[in-house]
Design a protein around this motif. Structure first.
Motif, mmCIF file in Angstrom:
data_model
loop_
_atom_site.group_PDB
_atom_site.id
_atom_site.type_symbol
_atom_site.label_atom_id
_atom_site.label_comp_id
_atom_site.label_asym_id
_atom_site.label_seq_id
_atom_site.Cartn_x
_atom_site.Cartn_y
_atom_site.Cartn_z
ATOM 1 N N THR A 40 78.371 54.922 19.524
ATOM 2 C CA THR A 40 77.191 54.415 19.798
ATOM 3 C C THR A 40 75.804 55.325 19.333
ATOM 4 O O THR A 40 75.218 55.119 18.628
ATOM 5 C CB THR A 40 76.891 53.742 20.938
ATOM 6 N N LYS A 41 75.955 56.538 19.738
ATOM 7 C CA LYS A 41 75.017 57.559 19.512
ATOM 8 C C LYS A 41 75.236 58.104 18.232
ATOM 9 O O LYS A 41 76.310 58.382 18.100
ATOM 10 C CB LYS A 41 74.847 58.536 20.875
ATOM 11 N N PRO A 42 74.006 58.180 17.566
ATOM 12 C CA PRO A 42 74.093 59.020 16.436
ATOM 13 C C PRO A 42 74.834 60.431 16.506
ATOM 14 O O PRO A 42 75.450 60.667 15.651
ATOM 15 C CB PRO A 42 72.603 59.148 15.953
ATOM 16 N N GLU A 43 74.649 61.230 17.499
ATOM 17 C CA GLU A 43 74.964 62.533 17.595
ATOM 18 C C GLU A 43 76.430 62.445 18.193
ATOM 19 O O GLU A 43 77.082 63.550 17.660
ATOM 20 C CB GLU A 43 74.235 63.149 18.797
ATOM 21 N N PHE A 102 76.637 46.747 23.414
ATOM 22 C CA PHE A 102 76.774 47.032 22.235
ATOM 23 C C PHE A 102 78.000 46.935 21.203
ATOM 24 O O PHE A 102 78.170 46.363 20.151
ATOM 25 C CB PHE A 102 76.018 48.305 21.705
ATOM 26 N N SER A 103 78.855 47.693 21.896
ATOM 27 C CA SER A 103 80.346 47.547 21.483
ATOM 28 C C SER A 103 81.207 46.351 21.881
ATOM 29 O O SER A 103 82.527 46.268 21.819
ATOM 30 C CB SER A 103 81.270 48.789 21.769
ATOM 31 N N LYS A 170 81.606 53.425 29.477
ATOM 32 C CA LYS A 170 80.314 52.682 29.706
ATOM 33 C C LYS A 170 80.504 51.315 30.466
ATOM 34 O O LYS A 170 79.670 50.782 31.235
ATOM 35 C CB LYS A 170 79.685 52.491 28.402
ATOM 36 N N ARG B 603 72.568 43.361 22.972
ATOM 37 C CA ARG B 603 73.216 44.402 22.275
ATOM 38 C C ARG B 603 72.382 45.211 21.305
ATOM 39 O O ARG B 603 72.244 46.604 21.486
ATOM 40 C CB ARG B 603 74.229 43.708 21.147
ATOM 41 N N GLU B 606 70.684 47.529 23.746
ATOM 42 C CA GLU B 606 71.260 48.598 24.379
ATOM 43 C C GLU B 606 71.414 49.668 23.078
ATOM 44 O O GLU B 606 71.223 50.915 23.310
ATOM 45 C CB GLU B 606 72.755 48.357 24.770
#
Lengths: 180, 624
Positions: A40-43, A102-103, A170, B603, B606
């Motif tokens: 999810t996170k760019p890093e 998100f996922s 999460k 979504r 988030e």
């Protein structure tokens, strides 16, 4: 196919769980919805490739582009899961690591939040106006929403604790996720 | 304290105010427009974006209907880049019956609105997303209009004809000489004028009070939902008596559904929030007309406030405000309240803003003893292609040799002239809203520069722009865009800008980084941002949004805000403010997302938090 452990979700928490189990000499399979492992996170993006390489070296089966759709139960024991590619994966232990909204580890509608793969019980405020804070930068209640678990991380299905399914990452909700 | 003298001061930079500024400037009046925020900050920027055909009003309010259809046709001509001529349908659901349809068609005919009954099958083929159980449909000339751009081009044209526009300055009091209003005061400056016109929507009540007059107004809140894509390509109305939640308008890459109609206290007008009940109601009703709305992502919700007038309305008012006249209200406070020098123009609707301005400007001229005809209905606005058929002339103009001197050539090919207008060939000084011009030029009632810019100015730098491989991808876009690309004037990346700004796009510099896309959803390029900063004057991303639609698409800025913030900060010469711009805009987008925060929007929320917690310093976005 039968494994010691099936990990549902190939994000960073799923990979960590897979590595920990593989390190103990267990046979592990990771099912990841994306073609690469998910981040999810760019890093985190660079890390997933490293994870993939490492998991393969450890002999972990990684099913990329496949999704767990449902499970078959014997009472409180999950016997096997079924994937969109038509595979049936059996295991002694399952780890639910599908992440939050998100996922699509959790799915929300106008008035409810549910866990779509196994139907795990989710704790959430019933009033959807309490899911968010009007200040973008303030802590957001929806980031605390997660599946209900026992003290050692086992999920509940319709009020009953599952014997062999743990949740990580999460999908546990903000605070519990952070503690891990 | 500086003192400035004008013929007319207009308070309020919404649709009516900007139309008014243009009208007065075209008539040769020395004009000042003062707006406390950015243009379109109030109801003018918080509406359906519907260019009414008048059919909606045909049954209840024939006068409004006639006004609407006339203005509808005018705006399609003079502001072609602001209007998308979608056409509209009135659909009858089984529970609505067909009685209203018959009445509608009859009343539309009386009002001169081209309303035709089509079969439900034909309607479904035009708009497959509508309820398949409809029992009847009427096709009407409704259209979609970009309200931000409509005001922008009016303001731009006003400035190009000598008007002054001051944004981000509130009028704090009125200057009086006895009972007469002789000007307005902002925090630091005083501006004098023979006539002051209040065109401030719902805020007119407060301003009139300040000036010693009184208007009984009724703030009627209308909430709307923005859906994540174009559910239909036509405006869809429900064929029944005007009611709540009965219109869907496709706009750019989204669809807007609404509205509600609730009386709210005046204190709420500056900060309205869409309630849970309103969202639930809109969705419940929307699904009846378009079943797929149930599963379409709602990207945000917003609300505007209608300035309804209690007195002076023809019909008595019911509690819901639906039956209040949406007609134009022009108040001459000299006659009405014994306050000479003050006029209020309010009521009405976005579609009739130009007409409202015309009526108000007529009154201003009468008061000033000036005999000047209104020409706003004939002269195209900046960016407008005129009629479709003259687009050919536009294109052939592109092929001609490009010149570096702006606005100095009178085109012989210009077709539209106004009867009363005198044509001069002197070039008008190019000015922009952004530059906040201080001295207005000599009075030029009508100059060559007010002819369609496309035919007068060909100022794109002489160099040929390379469109390289992108040129090939043009095959998929509209023929208009194709032709422009083939002229190697505007690169593929500038096609969305062409849709928004029309021929003004030629003023954008697509060389180098100019052609880089900043906002993917709305295809906003770096060149368009530079142009808007220069022409319109913006303070932050939220202002920039109104002129470009940046961050208004499906991702609500998640992907582009950080790039846009940096670019804007550099454009404005304040690179250190980039982070502040970004944070303010994130909060602004968040406000509209929260009322619909479930499903796909949750979504996105988030993801937005996750992304920006990585980008911003540790702790800026708190997790706990």
């Amino acid at each position: 196919m039968k494994y010691d452990v099936v990990v549902i979700g190939g994000g960073s928490s799923g990979c960590r769980a897979a590595k920990a189990n593989a390190a103990k000499g267990r046979s592990v399979c990771v099912v990841s919805a994306g073609l690469t492992l998910q981040a999810t996170k760019p890093e985190s993006e660079g890390r997933v490739y490293a994870d993939l390489y490492e998991l393969r070296k450890m002999g972990v089966a990684v099913l990329r582009g496949d999704t767990v759709l449902s499970g078959s139960w014997d009472g409180a024991k999950l016997l096997e899961v079924h994937t969109s590619n038509g595979l049936t994966l059996q295991a002694d232990e399952f780890i639910l690591a599908t992440g939050r909204f998100f996922s699509k580890g959790l799915v929300s509608t106008m008035d409810t939040v549910f866990e779509p793969v196994l139907g795990a019980d989710v704790d959430f405020p019933s009033d959807r106006e309490k899911w968010f804070n009007a200040d973008f930068f303030a802590p957001q209640p929806f980031e605390q929403i997660g599946v209900r678990t026992t003290a050692d991380g086992h999920i509940f299905i319709k009020g009953e604790a599952a014997e062999n399914v743990k949740a990580v990452g999460k999908i546990l909700g903000g605070e519990r996720h952070a503690k891990k | 304290m500086k003192m400035k003298k004008y013929d007319v001061i207009i308070v309020g930079g919404g649709a009516t105010g900007t139309c008014m500024a243009r009208d007065c400037a075209l008539r040769g009046l020395k004009t000042l427009l003062i707006e406390r925020e950015d243009l379109c900050d109030g109801a003018s920027g918080r509406n359906h974006g519907l260019l009414h055909s008048g059919a909606r009003y045909a049954v209840n309010d024939p006068e409004s209907a006639r006004e609407c259809i006339a203005e509808n046709l005018i705006l399609k001509q003079i502001a072609s880049n602001c209007v998308e001529d979608t056409g509209g349908l009135f659909i009858s659901l089984p529970e609505d019956g067909l009685d209203y349809q018959a009445l509608l068609v009859q009343k539309c005919a009386e009002a001169g609105i081209d309303a035709r009954i089509i079969t439900p099958k034909k309607a479904l083929s035009l708009a497959p997303a509508i309820n398949p159980n409809i029992i009847g449909a009427v096709k009407v000339p409704d259209a979609s209009v970009n309200p931000f751009l409509l005001s922008d081009v009016h303001a731009l044209d006003a400035v190009r004809h000598g008007a002054d526009i001051i944004k981000f300055k509130a009028v704090t009091s009125f200057l009086k000489d006895g009972d007469s209003v002789v000007g307005v005061k902002t925090d630091k400056e005083e501006y004098y004028a023979s006539q002051v016109v209040i065109a401030s929507g719902i805020w007119s009540a407060k301003l009139a009070e300040m000036a010693g007059a009184h208007i009984d107004m009724y703030p009627s809140k209308g909430s709307l939902l923005v859906f994540g894509h174009r559910v239909t390509n036509l405006v869809i109305n429900r064929c029944r008596k005007p009611s709540n939640a009965d219109i869907l308008v496709p706009e750019a890459v989204v669809s807007v559904f609404g509205t509600t109609s609730d009386k709210v206290p005046f204190e709420e007008c500056d900060n309205m929030r869409v309630t849970r009940e309103e969202v639930d109601f809109l969705l419940k009703e929307g699904v009846k007309m378009l079943p797929s709305l149930a599963s379409t992502r709602i990207i945000r919700a917003y609300a505007g406030v209608r300035p309804l007038i209690l007195e002076d309305s023809k019909s008595s008012l019911q509690a819901d405000g639906r039956s209040a006249s949406r007609g134009i209200v022009l108040l001459d406070h000299e006659e009405r309240d014994g306050v000479p020098g003050l006029i209020t123009i309010t009521g009405g609707k976005l579609t009739t803003a130009r007409l409202m301005a015309e009526k108000a400007a007529d009154l201003v001229c009468k008061k000033l003893g000036i005999d000047a005809e209104c020409t706003t209905a004939e002269i195209p606005l900046p960016g407008s292609y005129l009629k479709r058929r003259s687009f050919g002339a536009f294109l052939s103009g592109l092929g001609a040799k490009k010149e570096d001197t702006p606005a100095s050539k009178t085109s012989s090919g210009a077709k539209r002239t106004s009867s009363g207008a005198k044509r001069t060939s002197s070039g008008t000084k190019r000015t922009s809203l952004g530059a906040q011009k201080t001295s207005s030029g000599a009075k030029k009632p009508y100059s060559a520069a007010s002819l369609p810019v496309i035919e007068v100015e060909k100022t794109v730098s002489g160099e040929k722009k390379s469109v390289s491989g992108a040129k090939k991808s043009c095959l998929a876009v509209r023929s208009v865009a194709q032709k422009l690309c083939s002229k190697e004037t505007i690169p593929y990346a500038g096609i969305a800008a062409l849709g928004r700004h029309g021929s003004e796009t030629l003023k954008m510099d697509f060389t180098g980084e100019g052609a880089e896309i900043v906002c993917e959803c709305e295809q906003v390029t770096s060149a368009e941002i530079s142009y808007c900063v220069k022409e319109f004057g913006v303070r932050n991303l939220n202002d920039l949004r109104r002129h470009t639609r940046i961050g208004m698409g499906t991702c609500q800025g998640t992907h582009c805000i950080q790039r846009a913030a940096e670019l804007l900060a550099i454009e404005l010469g304040v690179p250190e403010k980039a982070e502040e711009f970004m944070k303010d805009y994130l909060q602004e987008r968040w406000k509209g997302m929260t009322p619909v925060m479930w499903g796909e929007t949750l979504r996105e929320a988030e993801f937005m938090r996750s992304k920006y917690s990585s980008l911003l310093a540790e702790g800026e976005i708190s997790a706990k």
